[in-house]
Design a protein around this motif. Structure first.
Motif, short mmCIF file in Angstrom:
data_model
loop_
_atom_site.label_atom_id
_atom_site.label_comp_id
_atom_site.label_asym_id
_atom_site.label_seq_id
_atom_site.Cartn_x
_atom_site.Cartn_y
_atom_site.Cartn_z
N UNK A 80 1.05 -1.18 -0.07
CA UNK A 80 -0.12 -0.01 0.12
C UNK A 80 1.29 1.14 -0.13
N UNK A 81 0.54 1.79 -0.63
CA UNK A 81 1.74 3.49 -1.32
C UNK A 81 1.32 4.13 -0.11
N UNK A 82 -0.11 4.31 0.66
CA UNK A 82 -0.57 5.10 1.69
C UNK A 82 -0.02 4.45 3.25
N UNK A 83 -0.71 3.44 3.56
CA UNK A 83 0.09 2.82 4.37
C UNK A 83 1.01 2.30 4.93
N UNK B 175 5.54 4.86 17.97
CA UNK B 175 6.81 4.58 18.45
C UNK B 175 6.83 6.16 18.51
N UNK B 176 7.51 6.63 19.57
CA UNK B 176 7.74 7.96 20.12
C UNK B 176 6.30 8.84 19.29
N UNK B 177 6.92 9.65 18.42
CA UNK B 177 5.34 11.28 17.68
C UNK B 177 5.04 9.99 17.04
N UNK B 178 5.16 8.58 16.31
CA UNK B 178 4.60 8.28 14.79
C UNK B 178 3.84 6.83 14.71
N UNK B 179 2.98 6.76 14.21
CA UNK B 179 1.64 6.03 14.57
C UNK B 179 2.39 5.04 12.95
N UNK B 180 2.19 3.28 13.13
CA UNK B 180 2.33 2.84 12.00
C UNK B 180 1.14 1.66 12.07
N UNK B 181 1.07 1.45 10.68
CA UNK B 181 -0.40 0.47 10.46
C UNK B 181 0.79 -0.79 9.63
N UNK B 182 0.62 -2.22 9.94
CA UNK B 182 0.51 -2.70 9.03
C UNK B 182 -0.67 -3.98 8.97
N UNK B 183 -0.64 -4.49 8.26
CA UNK B 183 -1.56 -5.61 8.10
C UNK B 183 -0.85 -6.80 8.39
N UNK B 184 -1.93 -7.35 9.03
CA UNK B 184 -1.48 -8.92 9.71
C UNK B 184 -0.93 -10.10 8.85
N UNK C 121 3.59 4.49 4.50
CA UNK C 121 3.59 5.49 5.53
C UNK C 121 3.52 5.80 7.24
N UNK C 122 3.94 6.38 7.88
CA UNK C 122 3.34 6.82 9.29
C UNK C 122 3.03 8.26 8.87
N UNK C 123 2.02 8.02 10.41
CA UNK C 123 1.39 9.30 10.62
C UNK C 123 2.17 10.12 11.86
N UNK C 124 2.08 11.48 11.20
CA UNK C 124 2.98 12.06 12.09
C UNK C 124 2.91 11.91 13.19
N UNK C 125 2.50 12.57 14.54
CA UNK C 125 1.37 12.67 15.47
C UNK C 125 1.32 14.04 15.90
N UNK C 126 1.46 15.16 15.61
CA UNK C 126 2.23 16.89 16.22
C UNK C 126 2.40 17.19 17.54
N UNK D 159 -6.51 7.00 10.26
CA UNK D 159 -6.14 7.42 11.25
C UNK D 159 -5.50 8.98 11.52
N UNK D 160 -5.11 9.56 10.78
CA UNK D 160 -4.48 10.24 9.59
C UNK D 160 -5.26 12.13 10.27
N UNK D 161 -6.85 11.48 9.88
CA UNK D 161 -7.62 12.18 10.44
C UNK D 161 -8.19 11.96 11.13
N UNK D 162 -8.46 11.21 12.10
CA UNK D 162 -8.25 11.74 13.22
C UNK D 162 -7.49 12.68 14.26
N UNK D 163 -5.89 12.73 14.32
CA UNK D 163 -5.19 13.32 14.62
C UNK D 163 -5.18 15.16 13.39
N UNK D 164 -5.36 15.20 11.84
CA UNK D 164 -5.06 16.35 11.71
C UNK D 164 -6.56 17.14 12.85
#
Length: 177
Positions: free
Chosen positions: A2-5, A46-55, A7-12, A72-77
């Motif tokens: 996944x090209x979108x998946x 991990x720190x200020x990043x949220x990562x998603x991986x398929x099981x 990338x980690x989500x940065x938490x500001x 998740x990115x929409x929640x954070x934003x």
């Protein structure tokens, strides 16, 4: 892959993300939002990043990978900046105003259309022909804007109706003599 998946989500700063099983909660200056996800994806912080991986490598897990990451990115934003949709009203006598917890629209019908504003949303009318809908939940903001637009969608001949601010209406030529 996944090209979108991938990338980690940065938490500001100022946003706190907690992961409890399949539920992700984000808390920021605009409130608290949470969402539940399927067991097909694994969500880690991990720190200020949220990562998603398929099981697994199953089709459904790969589909939910990018979807979960985007949500998740929409929640954070949403809790940090919020979302806004702007609508424009075109037409003689068409106008909008906010009265209490209702949006009152005069759209050429025999009666005014009264739309109740949902909890968690802010609706403003800077003037009679503009509506600004803002809130932390992207889905709720978009759904409300779509429902308001559906009361009088723009027509292609004169352009009368309610449209999004950045929407372009394809105009048709009228009847020939």
């Amino acid at each position: 892959m996944s090209r979108v998946g991938k990338n980690p989500v940065e938490v500001p700063g100022g946003v706190e993300v907690t992961i409890d099983g399949g539920t992700v909660s984000a808390k920021g200056k605009l409130g608290l939002l949470s969402m539940s996800f399927t067991d097909d994806v694994e969500i880690t912080k991990d720190g200020n990043q949220v990562t998603v991986t398929p099981r697994s490598n199953v089709m459904r897990a790969r589909k939910m990978w990018g979807t979960a990451r985007a949500q998740i990115e929409n929640l954070v934003q949403g809790v940090s900046e919020g979302f806004t949709k702007k609508l424009v009203i075109n037409g003689v006598g068409y106008r909008a105003q906010v009265k209490g917890k209702d949006l009152v629209l005069a759209l050429g019908y025999s009666h005014d259309v009264i739309y109740p504003i949902a909890e968690g949303l802010t609706v403003k009318c800077p003037d009679q022909t503009h509506i600004e809908i803002s809130g932390a939940n992207k889905q709720l903001v978009g759904q409300t804007a779509a429902e308001i637009r559906a009361f009088r969608p723009p027509e292609p001949y004169k352009g009368k109706g309610i449209k999004y601010e950045d929407e372009y209406i394809l105009r048709k030529e009228g009847k020939k003599k």
